[in-house]
Design a protein around this motif. Structure first.
Motif, PDB file in Angstrom:
ATOM      1  N   MET A   1      55.924 -10.029  13.493  1.00 30.96           N
ATOM      2  CA  MET A   1      55.084 -11.196  13.243  1.00 30.96           C
ATOM      3  C   MET A   1      54.314 -11.562  14.514  1.00 30.96           C
ATOM      4  O   MET A   1      53.130 -11.869  14.443  1.00 30.96           O
ATOM      5  CB  MET A   1      55.984 -12.358  12.796  1.00 30.96           C
ATOM      6  CG  MET A   1      55.278 -13.664  12.695  1.00 30.96           C
ATOM      7  SD  MET A   1      54.721 -13.910  11.033  1.00 30.96           S
ATOM      8  CE  MET A   1      54.150 -15.547  11.140  1.00 30.96           C
ATOM      9  N   TYR A   2      55.009 -11.507  15.648  1.00 28.91           N
ATOM     10  CA  TYR A   2      54.344 -11.863  16.906  1.00 28.91           C
ATOM     11  C   TYR A   2      53.246 -10.869  17.246  1.00 28.91           C
ATOM     12  O   TYR A   2      52.190 -11.254  17.752  1.00 28.91           O
ATOM     13  CB  TYR A   2      55.379 -11.953  18.031  1.00 28.91           C
ATOM     14  CG  TYR A   2      54.775 -12.316  19.358  1.00 28.91           C
ATOM     15  CD1 TYR A   2      54.308 -13.606  19.583  1.00 28.91           C
ATOM     16  CD2 TYR A   2      54.645 -11.377  20.367  1.00 28.91           C
ATOM     17  CE1 TYR A   2      53.732 -13.947  20.795  1.00 28.91           C
ATOM     18  CE2 TYR A   2      54.069 -11.697  21.574  1.00 28.91           C
ATOM     19  CZ  TYR A   2      53.619 -12.998  21.783  1.00 28.91           C
ATOM     20  OH  TYR A   2      53.045 -13.336  22.975  1.00 28.91           O
ATOM     21  N   ARG A   3      53.485  -9.582  16.963  1.00 29.76           N
ATOM     22  CA  ARG A   3      52.474  -8.559  17.248  1.00 29.76           C
ATOM     23  C   ARG A   3      51.215  -8.786  16.409  1.00 29.76           C
ATOM     24  O   ARG A   3      50.093  -8.579  16.872  1.00 29.76           O
ATOM     25  CB  ARG A   3      53.032  -7.168  16.958  1.00 29.76           C
ATOM     26  CG  ARG A   3      53.908  -6.657  18.075  1.00 29.76           C
ATOM     27  CD  ARG A   3      54.434  -5.273  17.831  1.00 29.76           C
ATOM     28  NE  ARG A   3      53.445  -4.393  17.227  1.00 29.76           N
ATOM     29  CZ  ARG A   3      53.738  -3.275  16.595  1.00 29.76           C
ATOM     30  NH1 ARG A   3      54.994  -2.900  16.459  1.00 29.76           N
ATOM     31  NH2 ARG A   3      52.801  -2.519  16.095  1.00 29.76           N
ATOM     32  N   GLN A   4      51.403  -9.224  15.174  1.00 29.23           N
ATOM     33  CA  GLN A   4      50.250  -9.489  14.310  1.00 29.23           C
ATOM     34  C   GLN A   4      49.431 -10.669  14.835  1.00 29.23           C
ATOM     35  O   GLN A   4      48.197 -10.630  14.838  1.00 29.23           O
ATOM     36  CB  GLN A   4      50.714  -9.752  12.882  1.00 29.23           C
ATOM     37  CG  GLN A   4      51.270  -8.523  12.199  1.00 29.23           C
ATOM     38  CD  GLN A   4      51.871  -8.848  10.859  1.00 29.23           C
ATOM     39  OE1 GLN A   4      52.147 -10.006  10.555  1.00 29.23           O
ATOM     40  NE2 GLN A   4      52.102  -7.805  10.055  1.00 29.23           N
ATOM     41  N   LEU A   5      50.113 -11.716  15.261  1.00 26.00           N
ATOM     42  CA  LEU A   5      49.404 -12.870  15.810  1.00 26.00           C
ATOM     43  C   LEU A   5      48.691 -12.518  17.107  1.00 26.00           C
ATOM     44  O   LEU A   5      47.565 -12.957  17.352  1.00 26.00           O
ATOM     45  CB  LEU A   5      50.368 -14.031  16.043  1.00 26.00           C
ATOM     46  CG  LEU A   5      50.886 -14.717  14.795  1.00 26.00           C
ATOM     47  CD1 LEU A   5      51.904 -15.792  15.160  1.00 26.00           C
ATOM     48  CD2 LEU A   5      49.752 -15.313  13.999  1.00 26.00           C
ATOM     49  N   LEU A   6      49.330 -11.702  17.939  1.00 31.61           N
ATOM     50  CA  LEU A   6      48.709 -11.270  19.184  1.00 31.61           C
ATOM     51  C   LEU A   6      47.465 -10.419  18.900  1.00 31.61           C
ATOM     52  O   LEU A   6      46.421 -10.584  19.534  1.00 31.61           O
ATOM     53  CB  LEU A   6      49.718 -10.479  20.029  1.00 31.61           C
ATOM     54  CG  LEU A   6      49.247 -10.062  21.415  1.00 31.61           C
ATOM     55  CD1 LEU A   6      48.909 -11.291  22.251  1.00 31.61           C
ATOM     56  CD2 LEU A   6      50.307  -9.227  22.100  1.00 31.61           C
ATOM     57  N   ARG A   9      44.700 -12.681  17.725  1.00 33.30           N
ATOM     58  CA  ARG A   9      44.140 -13.439  18.849  1.00 33.30           C
ATOM     59  C   ARG A   9      43.172 -12.578  19.649  1.00 33.30           C
ATOM     60  O   ARG A   9      42.094 -13.030  20.032  1.00 33.30           O
ATOM     61  CB  ARG A   9      45.265 -13.947  19.735  1.00 33.30           C
ATOM     62  CG  ARG A   9      44.814 -14.976  20.737  1.00 33.30           C
ATOM     63  CD  ARG A   9      45.984 -15.597  21.417  1.00 33.30           C
ATOM     64  NE  ARG A   9      46.027 -15.034  22.758  1.00 33.30           N
ATOM     65  CZ  ARG A   9      47.065 -15.063  23.568  1.00 33.30           C
ATOM     66  NH1 ARG A   9      48.194 -15.601  23.149  1.00 33.30           N
ATOM     67  NH2 ARG A   9      47.005 -14.574  24.768  1.00 33.30           N
TER      68      ARG A   9
END
Length: 83
Positions: A1-6, A9
């Motif tokens: 999930m964090y990789r997708q948000l990064l 961005r």
């Protein structure tokens, strides 16, 4: 999930910073020449056809509205006779 948000961005930063600005011509000097020349036309009509239409519509609504107000005041001042 964090990789997708990064990744999202980074994508938004890239598209915003790399997008080219639209170049608009500065037409202020041309407009100043048109509005400041002394040709006998009132300043509120020098803008062209749209200014004439807006002025005519405003004058029509003003005259019509004033007449309607006078009519309503007259009809309110003269009550109807009972039968």
């Amino acid at each position: 999930m964090y990789r997708q948000l990064l990744g999202l961005r980074q994508l938004t930063r890239r598209t915003i910073s790399s997008s080219a600005r639209r170049q608009l011509d500065n037409t202020v000097k041309d407009k100043q020449k048109v509005f400041q020349e002394d040709n006998g036309v009132p300043v509120h009509l020098k803008g062209g056809t749209m200014d004439v239409l807006l002025y005519s519509a405003t004058m029509f609504l003003t005259v019509f509205g004033s007449g309607y107000v006078v009519y309503e005041l007259f009809s309110a001042a003269m009550p109807k006779k009972p039968r």
